[in-house]
Design a protein around this motif. Structure first.
Motif, PDB file in Angstrom:
ATOM      1  N   GLU A  18       0.819  -1.218   0.000  1.00 50.10           N
ATOM      2  CA  GLU A  18       0.000   0.000   0.000  1.00 50.10           C
ATOM      3  C   GLU A  18       0.850   1.263   0.000  1.00 50.10           C
ATOM      4  OE1 GLU A  18      -1.325   0.872   4.577  1.00 50.10           O
ATOM      5  OE2 GLU A  18      -2.262  -0.832   3.567  1.00 50.10           O
ATOM      6  N   ASN A  19       2.097   1.194   0.443  1.00 50.39           N
ATOM      7  CA  ASN A  19       2.999   2.344   0.432  1.00 50.39           C
ATOM      8  C   ASN A  19       3.929   2.355  -0.775  1.00 50.39           C
ATOM      9  OD1 ASN A  19       2.082   3.535   2.799  1.00 50.39           O
ATOM     10  ND2 ASN A  19       3.320   2.156   4.055  1.00 50.39           N
ATOM     11  N   CYS A  20       3.763   1.425  -1.674  1.00 46.40           N
ATOM     12  CA  CYS A  20       4.656   1.278  -2.822  1.00 46.40           C
ATOM     13  C   CYS A  20       4.247   2.226  -3.959  1.00 46.40           C
ATOM     14  CB  CYS A  20       4.585  -0.169  -3.317  1.00 46.40           C
ATOM     15  SG  CYS A  20       5.689  -0.552  -4.672  1.00 46.40           S
ATOM     16  N   LEU A  21       5.215   2.959  -4.500  1.00 49.93           N
ATOM     17  CA  LEU A  21       4.984   3.740  -5.718  1.00 49.93           C
ATOM     18  C   LEU A  21       5.311   2.812  -6.879  1.00 49.93           C
ATOM     19  CD1 LEU A  21       6.686   7.149  -4.848  1.00 49.93           C
ATOM     20  CD2 LEU A  21       4.249   6.670  -5.011  1.00 49.93           C
ATOM     21  N   VAL A  22       4.283   2.316  -7.536  1.00 56.49           N
ATOM     22  CA  VAL A  22       4.476   1.325  -8.591  1.00 56.49           C
ATOM     23  C   VAL A  22       5.161   1.973  -9.794  1.00 56.49           C
ATOM     24  CG1 VAL A  22       3.325  -0.251 -10.179  1.00 56.49           C
ATOM     25  CG2 VAL A  22       2.523  -0.050  -7.818  1.00 56.49           C
ATOM     26  N   GLN A  23       6.216   1.316 -10.260  1.00 54.06           N
ATOM     27  CA  GLN A  23       6.966   1.766 -11.431  1.00 54.06           C
ATOM     28  C   GLN A  23       7.124   0.583 -12.376  1.00 54.06           C
ATOM     29  OE1 GLN A  23      10.628   3.269  -9.808  1.00 54.06           O
ATOM     30  NE2 GLN A  23       9.690   5.183  -9.172  1.00 54.06           N
ATOM     31  N   THR A  24       6.715   0.774 -13.620  1.00 54.22           N
ATOM     32  CA  THR A  24       6.788  -0.288 -14.615  1.00 54.22           C
ATOM     33  C   THR A  24       7.275   0.303 -15.932  1.00 54.22           C
ATOM     34  OG1 THR A  24       4.923  -1.416 -13.562  1.00 54.22           O
ATOM     35  CG2 THR A  24       5.477  -2.096 -15.791  1.00 54.22           C
ATOM     36  N   THR A  25       8.268  -0.323 -16.548  1.00 50.19           N
ATOM     37  CA  THR A  25       8.766   0.136 -17.852  1.00 50.19           C
ATOM     38  C   THR A  25       7.851  -0.409 -18.950  1.00 50.19           C
ATOM     39  OG1 THR A  25      10.202  -1.792 -18.181  1.00 50.19           O
ATOM     40  CG2 THR A  25      11.164   0.123 -17.035  1.00 50.19           C
ATOM     41  N   GLU A  26       8.024   0.107 -20.162  1.00 45.74           N
ATOM     42  CA  GLU A  26       7.321  -0.433 -21.324  1.00 45.74           C
ATOM     43  C   GLU A  26       7.928  -1.795 -21.657  1.00 45.74           C
ATOM     44  OE1 GLU A  26       4.772   1.010 -23.102  1.00 45.74           O
ATOM     45  OE2 GLU A  26       4.763   2.577 -21.577  1.00 45.74           O
ATOM     46  N   TRP A  27       7.166  -2.634 -22.345  1.00 47.91           N
ATOM     47  CA  TRP A  27       7.711  -3.910 -22.820  1.00 47.91           C
ATOM     48  C   TRP A  27       8.780  -3.617 -23.862  1.00 47.91           C
ATOM     49  CZ3 TRP A  27       6.922  -8.299 -20.387  1.00 47.91           C
ATOM     50  CH2 TRP A  27       5.760  -8.479 -19.646  1.00 47.91           C
ATOM     51  N   SER A  28       9.853  -4.371 -23.855  1.00 48.29           N
ATOM     52  CA  SER A  28      10.918  -4.203 -24.850  1.00 48.29           C
ATOM     53  C   SER A  28      10.435  -4.708 -26.201  1.00 48.29           C
ATOM     54  CB  SER A  28      12.171  -4.993 -24.431  1.00 48.29           C
ATOM     55  OG  SER A  28      11.918  -6.387 -24.496  1.00 48.29           O
ATOM     56  N   THR A  29      11.189  -4.363 -27.238  1.00 46.85           N
ATOM     57  CA  THR A  29      10.917  -4.866 -28.577  1.00 46.85           C
ATOM     58  C   THR A  29      11.059  -6.384 -28.552  1.00 46.85           C
ATOM     59  OG1 THR A  29      11.830  -2.849 -29.510  1.00 46.85           O
ATOM     60  CG2 THR A  29      11.688  -4.734 -30.972  1.00 46.85           C
ATOM     61  N   CYS A  30      10.248  -7.072 -29.324  1.00 46.17           N
ATOM     62  CA  CYS A  30      10.319  -8.535 -29.406  1.00 46.17           C
ATOM     63  C   CYS A  30      11.715  -8.940 -29.882  1.00 46.17           C
ATOM     64  CB  CYS A  30       9.250  -9.052 -30.363  1.00 46.17           C
ATOM     65  SG  CYS A  30       9.029 -10.847 -30.297  1.00 46.17           S
ATOM     66  N   SER A  31      12.259  -9.998 -29.305  1.00 47.29           N
ATOM     67  CA  SER A  31      13.618 -10.435 -29.629  1.00 47.29           C
ATOM     68  C   SER A  31      13.737 -11.022 -31.040  1.00 47.29           C
ATOM     69  CB  SER A  31      14.102 -11.473 -28.607  1.00 47.29           C
ATOM     70  OG  SER A  31      13.297 -12.634 -28.678  1.00 47.29           O
ATOM     71  N   GLN A  32      12.621 -11.364 -31.662  1.00 45.02           N
ATOM     72  CA  GLN A  32      12.631 -11.938 -33.012  1.00 45.02           C
ATOM     73  C   GLN A  32      11.733 -11.100 -33.927  1.00 45.02           C
ATOM     74  OE1 GLN A  32      14.490 -14.661 -33.896  1.00 45.02           O
ATOM     75  NE2 GLN A  32      15.268 -14.662 -31.804  1.00 45.02           N
ATOM     76  N   SER A  33      12.181 -10.885 -35.167  1.00 42.33           N
ATOM     77  CA  SER A  33      11.344 -10.145 -36.118  1.00 42.33           C
ATOM     78  C   SER A  33      10.303 -11.062 -36.756  1.00 42.33           C
ATOM     79  CB  SER A  33      12.203  -9.474 -37.189  1.00 42.33           C
ATOM     80  OG  SER A  33      12.942 -10.446 -37.889  1.00 42.33           O
ATOM     81  N   CYS A  34      10.533 -12.374 -36.700  1.00 45.65           N
ATOM     82  CA  CYS A  34       9.516 -13.337 -37.126  1.00 45.65           C
ATOM     83  C   CYS A  34       9.639 -14.579 -36.255  1.00 45.65           C
ATOM     84  CB  CYS A  34       9.645 -13.674 -38.606  1.00 45.65           C
ATOM     85  SG  CYS A  34      11.015 -14.767 -39.036  1.00 45.65           S
ATOM     86  N   GLY A  35       8.532 -15.270 -36.082  1.00 50.56           N
ATOM     87  CA  GLY A  35       8.523 -16.442 -35.207  1.00 50.56           C
ATOM     88  C   GLY A  35       8.422 -16.020 -33.745  1.00 50.56           C
ATOM     89  N   MET A  36       8.476 -16.999 -32.862  1.00 51.19           N
ATOM     90  CA  MET A  36       8.306 -16.755 -31.429  1.00 51.19           C
ATOM     91  C   MET A  36       9.541 -16.095 -30.837  1.00 51.19           C
ATOM     92  SD  MET A  36       5.872 -17.217 -29.183  1.00 51.19           S
ATOM     93  CE  MET A  36       4.847 -18.577 -29.725  1.00 51.19           C
ATOM     94  N   GLY A  37       9.328 -15.056 -30.023  1.00 50.82           N
ATOM     95  CA  GLY A  37      10.416 -14.342 -29.366  1.00 50.82           C
ATOM     96  C   GLY A  37      10.040 -14.009 -27.932  1.00 50.82           C
TER      97      GLY A  37
END
Length: 169
Positions: A18-37
């Motif tokens: 309850e005293n935490c200031l929540v901090q979250t970054t954006e998701w990074s770019t997918c590690s693969q340009s095609c297929g599962m990453g």
């Protein structure tokens, strides 16, 4: 950890959240340009209010995707929505449900197509022996064409293409 200041009260273990200031970054770019990453982010949105790395599976496009015909005047070409639902494959595991996801396409003017708006869902996977596990996975809602391509952010690629101050030939 980051906490709201309250000089009259020292945070106790049960009141950390309850005293935490929540901090979250954006998701990074997918590690693969095609297929599962993999895509990652850092957050302290947990009971201990400690920074933790989270990962999710991502698929910007299948490696064997076929493009729609380019409409006159259109420079961003989308991949067609899957006619049949598909099961995702990850490290020999197959998703227990089938999905009809949207994927990024291509841009005919030299720009790159990347996810613009995404959501995260839990996907359950099963291996041939019957074991199960669940992973977060990114699903694309909207994509866009732009010049800020993920490869351009690679420092080693940048060093290869651009001479930097102090470089010797």
């Amino acid at each position: 950890s980051v906490f709201k200041e309250d000089p009259a009260h020292k945070p106790e273990l049960n009141s950390l959240q309850e005293n935490c200031l929540v901090q979250t970054t954006e998701w990074s770019t997918c590690s693969q340009s095609c297929g599962m990453g993999i895509s990652a982010r850092v957050t302290n949105d947990n009971p201990q209010c400690c920074l933790e790395k989270e990962t999710q599976l991502c698929m910007v496009r299948p490696c064997d995707f076929s493009m729609e015909k380019n409409k006159k005047g259109k420079k961003c070409v989308r991949t067609p929505k899957q006619r049949q639902s598909l099961h995702f494959m990850f490290s020999g595991y197959t998703s227990t449900r089938s999905y009809r996801p949207w994927f990024c396409g291509s841009c005919s003017d030299g720009r790159c197509c990347t996810p613009f708006l995404t959501s995260t869902m839990d996907v359950e996977f099963r291996c041939p022996e019957g074991d199960f596990f669940q992973r977060k996975m990114m699903f694309i809602k909207m994509f866009s064409c732009h010049y800020d391509c993920p490869r351009d952010n690679d420092i080693f690629l940048a060093m290869y293409h651009h001479r930097m101050f102090g470089d010797h030939i």
